[in-house]
Scaffold this motif. Structure first.
Motif: not given
Length: 127
Positions: A97-107
Motif C-alpha cells: 500500500d503506497f498511499s502512506h508515504t513519509n508517514t514517519g516512524a520511531i525506533y
C-alpha cells in the motif's frame, strides 16, 4: 550582569566520520547522565557516547535498520536505558500500500548487559 557559566571549552565531541562530507553530524542530540546520543542525519546513523574518566567515548553506533535513508536520526532522545530515534521520512509500504508515504516512524532501543539493542519500530497510520 555577570554570568555564572564557565565559558572555557570543556569537551568537544566531533564526528568520527570523514570530515570532508556533509553528514549533518549533531543534527539532533540529547544527554542523560553519562550518556549522549548524537545523530548524523545524512549518514542515517546515531552515535551513542559514554563518559568514562572525563572522556566521551563512542559506545555504539545505531544504523537505520532498513537502510533507506529515511531521515533516521532527525530527532533523538535518551532517558536511562532507553533511546528513541525518529525517522520522519519512513515509508510504510510493507503490504504494497503506497498511499502512506513519509508517514514517519520511531525506533526504540534498549540497553542491556550486552550493549544497546534494537527493540521495536513504531508507526502511527491514524492520521
Amino acid at each position: 550582569m555577570a554570568s555564572s557559566w564557565d565559558t572555557a571549552l570543556k569537551t568537544k565531541l566531533t564526528s568520527i566520520i570523514d570530515p570532508g562530507t556533509a553528514q549533518y553530524y549533531g543534527y539532533s542530540m540529547d544527554v542523560d547522565g553519562y550518556y549522549a546520543v548524537i545523530s548524523a542525519l545524512v549518514e542515517s546513523k546515531v552515535y551513542v557516547y559514554e563518559k568514562n574518566n572525563g572522556a566521551w567515548d563512542v559506545e555504539t553506533i545505531l544504523v537505520a535498520p532498513d537502510e533507506t535513508g529515511n531521515s533516521f536520526g532527525c530527532d533523538v532522545a535518551i532517558s536511562g536505558d532507553t533511546i528513541i530515534v525518529g525517522a520522519r521520512q519512513y515509508e510504510n509500504e510493507s503490504e504494497g500500500d503506497f498511499s502512506h508515504t513519509n508517514t514517519g516512524a520511531i525506533y526504540l532501543y534498549k540497553r542491556n548487559d550486552e550493549g544497546v539493542r534494537f527493540g521495536q519500530l513504531m508507526i502511527d497510520l491514524n492520521y
